[in-house]
Write a protein that holds these residues in place. Structure first.
Motif, PDB file in Angstrom:
ATOM      1  N   GLY A  25       0.881  -1.084   0.032  1.00 59.98           N
ATOM      2  CA  GLY A  25      -0.038   0.041  -0.015  1.00 59.98           C
ATOM      3  C   GLY A  25       0.710   1.416  -0.100  1.00 59.98           C
TER       4      GLY A  25
ATOM      5  N   CYS B 162      -6.338   1.138   3.907  1.00 61.40           N
ATOM      6  CA  CYS B 162      -5.349  -0.138   4.060  1.00 61.40           C
ATOM      7  C   CYS B 162      -5.971  -1.265   5.024  1.00 61.40           C
ATOM      8  CB  CYS B 162      -3.932   0.110   4.303  1.00 61.40           C
ATOM      9  SG  CYS B 162      -3.299   0.956   2.653  1.00 61.40           S
TER      10      CYS B 162
ATOM     11  N   GLY C 225      -0.830  -4.115  -2.703  1.00 58.86           N
ATOM     12  CA  GLY C 225      -1.263  -2.977  -2.523  1.00 58.86           C
ATOM     13  C   GLY C 225      -1.993  -2.533  -3.792  1.00 58.86           C
TER      14      GLY C 225
END
Length: 185
Positions: free
Chosen positions: A9, A107, A138
């Motif tokens: 992420g 996230c 991510g």
């Protein structure tokens, strides 16, 4: 909306900020409670974090945000702590008023919180934090084509992108799993 797949992420965030035109010396408003890997990525880019206070329920203290605002601020980060949604309307109004970008960090959730739709100018997600079956990944979501059409992706992770896409598509298509996930949140 377009999505890009990365190894983490934080890499998605870094590329998203570059796509939005963040440069060395720009500043980003973000909550004081944040993972250090985010500030490390900002440091690499030369972007200065400006921390705002949050209350005991992880909600922003808007007076503090207003006090911290200056002309070098280019964006405001909204974090859905532990997958629980923030008041997106307040964040959007503030960003429109100040003419800055809204960066949505989800996230700890999966693909946004408003019916799985992006609310910010960009959004990041880390599905591996929710799904035990994958060990990294991510996703960067970006709304406006003008920000990504001429951008070269940096640190792009090819090795996991097809697997992550399959998992992402599978979850989007399994209605029961989405319902259970929402109840969990």
């Amino acid at each position: 909306m377009k999505s890009f797949y990365f190894s983490k992420g934080r890499v998605a965030l870094k590329n998203g900020l570059l796509m939005l035109g963040f440069k060395k010396g720009d500043q980003l408003l973000m909550p004081k409670l944040i993972c250090n890997v985010i500030t490390e990525e900002l440091d690499i880019l030369g972007i200065k974090p400006v921390f705002y206070d949050i209350d005991k329920n992880f909600k922003p203290i808007w007076q503090n945000i207003e006090k911290k605002f200056n002309n070098k601020i280019k964006g405001l980060m909204m974090i859905h702590f532990f997958g629980r949604p923030q008041n997106i309307t307040n964040f959007k109004k503030y960003c429109i008023k100040k003419k800055i970008f809204l960066i949505e960090d989800n996230c700890h959730g999966f693909n946004g919180v408003e019916n799985f739709k992006l609310s910010g100018d960009i959004g990041i997600s880390s599905p591996y934090k929710i799904l035990e079956e994958i060990n990294n990944g991510g996703i960067l979501f970006i709304k406006n084509k003008k920000f990504y059409q001429n951008h070269t992706i940096k640190d792009y992770s090819q090795n996991n992108s097809s697997f992550i896409k399959k998992i992402f598509k599978l979850i989007k298509n399994i209605k029961l799993l989405r319902i259970l996930y929402r109840k969990l949140i």
